[in-house]
Motif scaffolding. Structure first.
Motif, short mmCIF file in Angstrom:
data_model
loop_
_atom_site.label_atom_id
_atom_site.label_comp_id
_atom_site.label_asym_id
_atom_site.label_seq_id
_atom_site.Cartn_x
_atom_site.Cartn_y
_atom_site.Cartn_z
N PHE A 194 6.23 -25.69 27.02
CA PHE A 194 6.54 -25.40 28.38
C PHE A 194 5.06 -25.13 29.12
O PHE A 194 4.73 -25.72 29.93
N LEU A 195 4.50 -23.87 28.66
CA LEU A 195 3.12 -23.51 29.37
C LEU A 195 1.84 -24.32 28.82
O LEU A 195 0.87 -23.97 28.96
N ASN A 205 0.26 -19.78 21.14
CA ASN A 205 0.97 -18.59 20.64
C ASN A 205 0.70 -18.64 19.01
O ASN A 205 0.20 -19.65 18.57
N THR A 219 8.41 -15.21 33.02
CA THR A 219 8.07 -14.22 32.18
C THR A 219 8.26 -14.65 30.68
O THR A 219 8.94 -15.38 30.21
N GLY A 255 7.97 -13.79 26.68
CA GLY A 255 8.03 -12.81 25.55
C GLY A 255 8.94 -11.81 26.23
O GLY A 255 10.11 -12.05 26.91
P1 2BA Z 1 6.79 -21.82 26.07
O1 2BA Z 1 7.36 -23.23 25.98
O2 2BA Z 1 5.26 -22.30 26.69
O3 2BA Z 1 7.35 -21.03 27.15
C1 2BA Z 1 6.80 -19.91 27.89
C2 2BA Z 1 7.86 -19.44 28.90
O4 2BA Z 1 8.10 -20.26 29.77
C3 2BA Z 1 9.09 -18.89 28.11
O5 2BA Z 1 9.04 -17.57 27.48
C4 2BA Z 1 9.90 -19.04 29.32
O6 2BA Z 1 10.08 -17.76 29.96
C5 2BA Z 1 9.66 -20.37 30.30
N1 2BA Z 1 10.25 -21.47 29.77
C6 2BA Z 1 10.15 -22.12 28.84
N2 2BA Z 1 10.74 -23.30 28.52
C7 2BA Z 1 11.17 -23.47 29.88
C8 2BA Z 1 12.08 -24.26 30.60
N3 2BA Z 1 12.40 -25.49 30.05
N4 2BA Z 1 12.41 -24.08 31.90
C9 2BA Z 1 12.03 -22.93 32.30
N5 2BA Z 1 11.48 -21.86 31.80
C10 2BA Z 1 10.93 -22.42 30.42
P2 2BA Z 1 9.69 -17.38 26.23
O7 2BA Z 1 11.23 -17.65 26.28
O8 2BA Z 1 9.42 -15.97 25.86
O9 2BA Z 1 9.25 -18.24 25.15
C11 2BA Z 1 7.84 -17.99 24.45
C12 2BA Z 1 7.20 -19.05 23.57
O10 2BA Z 1 8.40 -19.07 22.67
C13 2BA Z 1 7.79 -20.50 24.18
O11 2BA Z 1 6.56 -20.88 24.74
C14 2BA Z 1 7.93 -21.23 22.97
O12 2BA Z 1 6.62 -21.80 22.25
C15 2BA Z 1 8.76 -20.48 22.05
N6 2BA Z 1 10.14 -20.39 22.03
C16 2BA Z 1 10.95 -19.78 23.02
N7 2BA Z 1 12.29 -20.42 22.81
C17 2BA Z 1 12.33 -21.17 21.97
C18 2BA Z 1 13.28 -22.08 21.36
N8 2BA Z 1 14.58 -22.01 21.74
N9 2BA Z 1 12.94 -22.97 20.48
C19 2BA Z 1 11.45 -23.12 20.00
N10 2BA Z 1 10.55 -22.33 20.60
C20 2BA Z 1 10.80 -21.48 21.54
#
Ligand code: 2BA
Length: 107
Positions: free
Chosen positions: A36-37, A41, A90, A92
């Motif tokens: 997403f971002l 990480n 947010t 983490g």
């Molecule tokens: P990212 O994918 O870069 O996501 C960073 C943050 O952006 C997430 O924090 C969440 O707050 C938001 N986000 C992610 N996808 C979104 C979406 N489709 N719509 C709206 N907001 C969204 P976190 O949930 O703390 O996740 C931190 C990182 O952990 C993620 O970085 C991803 O690398 C991983 N992650 C989280 N949930 C995951 C999952 N179900 N499967 C695989 N990786 C996951």
């Protein structure tokens, strides 16, 4: 035995790694990127006995902080990102998956 797969903020990863290792757990740390971002990480892989799962999760939890991060709303148009409106998300603490392990061998 379980496989713990934990996605941790890069800013927390060093302390998570240190605390897990110094508590006697075997750890593999992989550099990863959030979809997403699109920022870096760290993903930890750990083969853990069932009785130690909560201990490992507690170590990850106490070292993984929540952070607010801004991203341009128009991710497709990064060239004009400075002027673009931003979305605050947010990030983490950590995202932890616990998977069943059929077999594990050091050979
Ligand atoms: P990212 O994918 O870069 O996501 C960073 C943050 O952006 C997430 O924090 C969440 O707050 C938001 N986000 C992610 N996808 C979104 C979406 N489709 N719509 C709206 N907001 C969204 P976190 O949930 O703390 O996740 C931190 C990182 O952990 C993620 O970085 C991803 O690398 C991983 N992650 C989280 N949930 C995951 C999952 N179900 N499967 C695989 N990786 C996951």
């Amino acid at each position: 035995m379980k496989l713990i797969l934990a996605i941790v903020n890069n800013d927390d990863a060093q302390q998570v790694n240190y605390d897990l290792s110094s508590s006697g757990f075997f750890v593999t740390k992989i550099s990863s990127t959030g979809g997403f971002l699109k920022s870096g990480n760290s993903t930890f892989l750990m083969g853990v006995d069932d009785g130690d799962i909560e201990k490992v999760i507690e170590i990850i939890k106490r070292n993984s902080k929540k952070r607010e991060q801004n991203m341009p709303l128009d991710m497709a148009n990064r060239a004009s990102a400075c002027a673009a409106p931003t979305l605050t998300v947010t990030v983490g603490g950590a995202t932890v998956f616990v998977l069943n392990v059929e077999d594990c061998r050091h050979i």
